[in-house]
Design a protein around this motif. Sequence first.
Motif, PDB file in Angstrom:
ATOM      1  N   ALA A 290       0.831  -1.207   0.000  1.00  0.00           N
ATOM      2  CA  ALA A 290       0.000   0.000   0.000  1.00  0.00           C
ATOM      3  C   ALA A 290       0.866   1.258   0.000  1.00  0.00           C
ATOM      4  N   PHE A 291       1.935   1.255   0.800  1.00  0.00           N
ATOM      5  CA  PHE A 291       2.797   2.434   0.811  1.00  0.00           C
ATOM      6  C   PHE A 291       3.572   2.538  -0.496  1.00  0.00           C
ATOM      7  N   ASP A 292       3.961   1.406  -1.083  1.00  0.00           N
ATOM      8  CA  ASP A 292       4.624   1.441  -2.386  1.00  0.00           C
ATOM      9  C   ASP A 292       3.740   2.135  -3.418  1.00  0.00           C
ATOM     10  N   ASP A 293       2.448   1.816  -3.407  1.00  0.00           N
ATOM     11  CA  ASP A 293       1.525   2.461  -4.349  1.00  0.00           C
ATOM     12  C   ASP A 293       1.458   3.964  -4.091  1.00  0.00           C
ATOM     13  N   LEU A 294       1.354   4.339  -2.826  1.00  0.00           N
ATOM     14  CA  LEU A 294       1.320   5.754  -2.465  1.00  0.00           C
ATOM     15  C   LEU A 294       2.580   6.458  -2.967  1.00  0.00           C
ATOM     16  N   ARG A 295       3.705   5.844  -2.725  1.00  0.00           N
ATOM     17  CA  ARG A 295       4.982   6.428  -3.133  1.00  0.00           C
ATOM     18  C   ARG A 295       5.079   6.545  -4.652  1.00  0.00           C
ATOM     19  N   ASP A 296       4.716   5.471  -5.380  1.00  0.00           N
ATOM     20  CA  ASP A 296       4.772   5.501  -6.838  1.00  0.00           C
ATOM     21  C   ASP A 296       3.917   6.630  -7.393  1.00  0.00           C
ATOM     22  N   ILE A 297       2.698   6.741  -6.898  1.00  0.00           N
ATOM     23  CA  ILE A 297       1.757   7.713  -7.446  1.00  0.00           C
ATOM     24  C   ILE A 297       2.169   9.143  -7.121  1.00  0.00           C
ATOM     25  N   ARG A 298       2.614   9.377  -5.894  1.00  0.00           N
ATOM     26  CA  ARG A 298       2.996  10.735  -5.529  1.00  0.00           C
ATOM     27  C   ARG A 298       4.309  11.151  -6.204  1.00  0.00           C
ATOM     28  N   ASP A 299       5.262  10.240  -6.321  1.00  0.00           N
ATOM     29  CA  ASP A 299       6.504  10.564  -7.033  1.00  0.00           C
ATOM     30  C   ASP A 299       6.218  10.842  -8.505  1.00  0.00           C
ATOM     31  N   TYR A 300       5.364  10.026  -9.094  1.00  0.00           N
ATOM     32  CA  TYR A 300       5.021  10.200 -10.508  1.00  0.00           C
ATOM     33  C   TYR A 300       4.326  11.548 -10.714  1.00  0.00           C
ATOM     34  N   ALA A 301       3.399  11.869  -9.816  1.00  0.00           N
ATOM     35  CA  ALA A 301       2.685  13.145  -9.928  1.00  0.00           C
ATOM     36  C   ALA A 301       3.647  14.325  -9.801  1.00  0.00           C
ATOM     37  N   ARG A 302       4.637  14.190  -8.918  1.00  0.00           N
ATOM     38  CA  ARG A 302       5.599  15.280  -8.721  1.00  0.00           C
ATOM     39  C   ARG A 302       6.439  15.505  -9.978  1.00  0.00           C
ATOM     40  N   LEU A 303       6.964  14.429 -10.566  1.00  0.00           N
ATOM     41  CA  LEU A 303       7.774  14.564 -11.779  1.00  0.00           C
ATOM     42  C   LEU A 303       6.933  15.111 -12.924  1.00  0.00           C
ATOM     43  N   SER A 304       5.679  14.671 -12.985  1.00  0.00           N
ATOM     44  CA  SER A 304       4.797  15.147 -14.046  1.00  0.00           C
ATOM     45  C   SER A 304       4.521  16.637 -13.895  1.00  0.00           C
ATOM     46  N   SER A 305       4.269  17.084 -12.661  1.00  0.00           N
ATOM     47  CA  SER A 305       3.952  18.499 -12.428  1.00  0.00           C
ATOM     48  C   SER A 305       5.134  19.405 -12.731  1.00  0.00           C
ATOM     49  N   LYS A 306       6.338  18.861 -12.655  1.00  0.00           N
ATOM     50  CA  LYS A 306       7.545  19.652 -12.938  1.00  0.00           C
ATOM     51  C   LYS A 306       7.905  19.653 -14.416  1.00  0.00           C
ATOM     52  N   GLY A 307       7.103  18.976 -15.240  1.00  0.00           N
ATOM     53  CA  GLY A 307       7.377  18.959 -16.677  1.00  0.00           C
ATOM     54  C   GLY A 307       8.592  18.148 -17.052  1.00  0.00           C
ATOM     55  N   ILE A 308       8.925  17.149 -16.270  1.00  0.00           N
ATOM     56  CA  ILE A 308      10.126  16.348 -16.517  1.00  0.00           C
ATOM     57  C   ILE A 308       9.897  15.281 -17.581  1.00  0.00           C
ATOM     58  N   PHE A 309       8.742  14.665 -17.591  1.00  0.00           N
ATOM     59  CA  PHE A 309       8.514  13.525 -18.473  1.00  0.00           C
ATOM     60  C   PHE A 309       8.637  13.843 -19.964  1.00  0.00           C
ATOM     61  N   PRO A 310       8.166  15.006 -20.440  1.00  0.00           N
ATOM     62  CA  PRO A 310       8.319  15.284 -21.874  1.00  0.00           C
ATOM     63  C   PRO A 310       9.772  15.287 -22.353  1.00  0.00           C
ATOM     64  N   LYS A 311      10.718  15.466 -21.440  1.00  0.00           N
ATOM     65  CA  LYS A 311      12.133  15.461 -21.814  1.00  0.00           C
ATOM     66  C   LYS A 311      12.655  14.048 -22.076  1.00  0.00           C
ATOM     67  N   ILE A 312      11.912  13.046 -21.602  1.00  0.00           N
ATOM     68  CA  ILE A 312      12.402  11.666 -21.627  1.00  0.00           C
ATOM     69  C   ILE A 312      11.668  10.892 -22.708  1.00  0.00           C
ATOM     70  N   LYS A 313      12.418  10.408 -23.696  1.00  0.00           N
ATOM     71  CA  LYS A 313      11.826   9.687 -24.812  1.00  0.00           C
ATOM     72  C   LYS A 313      12.594   8.393 -25.070  1.00  0.00           C
ATOM     73  N   LEU A 314      11.870   7.414 -25.602  1.00  0.00           N
ATOM     74  CA  LEU A 314      12.466   6.133 -25.965  1.00  0.00           C
ATOM     75  C   LEU A 314      12.771   6.135 -27.451  1.00  0.00           C
TER      76      LEU A 314
END
Length: 494
Positions: A290-314
Amino acid sequence: MDEPDPWTSDANQAVHISFIRPGESSSKAPSTVHPKFTYPIFGEHEKIFGYQNLAINLRFTEHDLRPHIEITYDKKYRPLGETKALDIKETLEPFVAKESFDKAATYNDRIQDDAGAKDFRPPGQLIQSYTSKGRNFEIWSGDLRDPDVRALVDRMQVLVSFFIEGGTPLDLEDQEWSLARWRIYLVYEKLRIVKPKMANYSFVGYSTSYQFIFYTPRTSKSSEPQVFMIPPSTPLHAADLPSRVRISQFLILPAHHSYGHGSHLYDCMVKTMLASSTCIEITVEDPSEAFDDLRDIRDYARLSSKGIFPKIKLNSTIDSKLTMNRSGLRVPTSQLIDRTLLETIRRQEKIAPRQFYRLIEMHLLSQIPPHTRQAGTARLTQKGRSSNPDDRAFYYWRLLVKQRVFKQNKEQLGQLDRGERADKVEQTVGEIVGDYERLMLMMKKWQEAEAKSNENEDQRQLNGPKDRGKRKVLEDDDDDTDMETPKRARSEVL
């Protein structure tokens, strides 16, 4: 089926925990809960021998957690040879504050006549305020060198054993330099309507973090170790050295679930650690699922809000021949993804490597259309040579994940023959895809719920505050969690 022993009680059912709000003339417990675990105190089988109709009532005042234990029963087993009833008080003493066994009358008089209750403030410093469902909450923080923080922790320690599986109490008698490495985060509700002599604060939950000194090895470019410089006139404390900060205990009381406290508390802790000049990396001690899920979701939301993901491409346009090998585990990751960029971001965000690359994999998977990633490997027969760009992306994404899985489980996989190893890695990657799909669906639901909550909060602000009646206790909890210590068997751990 064996008949139940009339002299043996289920410890989890025998213990009743309540949080009381002292009034002018009486103390009422609005709700009572049973612990999730009692084996740290009463043994592996969580049984208490020697009593009939046993009740162990543990009360806390809502503001300063002043404890009291009252033990009642109908009959007690008379000793027969070496067989005797468990001494409950003696068993509980190592886990509770010494004041817990005061007489009930003394306890009731003390909390009713507590003239300082109305002036109570949580120990430490106020670091964040927030509103949820029309109620106001605050997060306070301090370290164990503060005697007021230490006294409150001493009173709440037993909750660790009752609600955090495998959790152990802190050593409050440790040396000052070691106490300084423990930081406590306290969540309190700031009450709007109180009576005379009543406190304005009600305890909601808490978390702890601990600093591990960060060792920086010598680099290949220099034979000299890197040194953290401190002015000679500055007193040196362990807490002032570069460190990995490990989130340890994490608990939201059952009566306060479904208010988003877990998210607010975790985000607040991470924000504090990101602002710290000495924190190098944020880790978590043996989190529950349960805490892993909380951590995954909040970390993901933080990186997304900072505009980090568009910089990362495969990069799915590389030469497919580079990935053609018998083991399928050697992948040119430097051509698939910009590792230098990723490492720069990871260090800036102070995320541990394993956690960071899970977030990156989840982001990259989200960029592949659902119909492609949900079709599994059946449509990947042409692998990197496919004319379909989505198929190529999914194929290369799987190779990227396979390499991480192989590296993190190299010792275990090395004990298998090549065929078994390939099958095991393939199975694990399939489980990872399923786990990421589950998390992405959960994040979508959370975003919708958060948006709805914000709309409701805006409406409350327009309508103005209203007097609250009795507190409503919601048992369902999707975003609050306690931290449990058994290691989570993540899908990629073979």
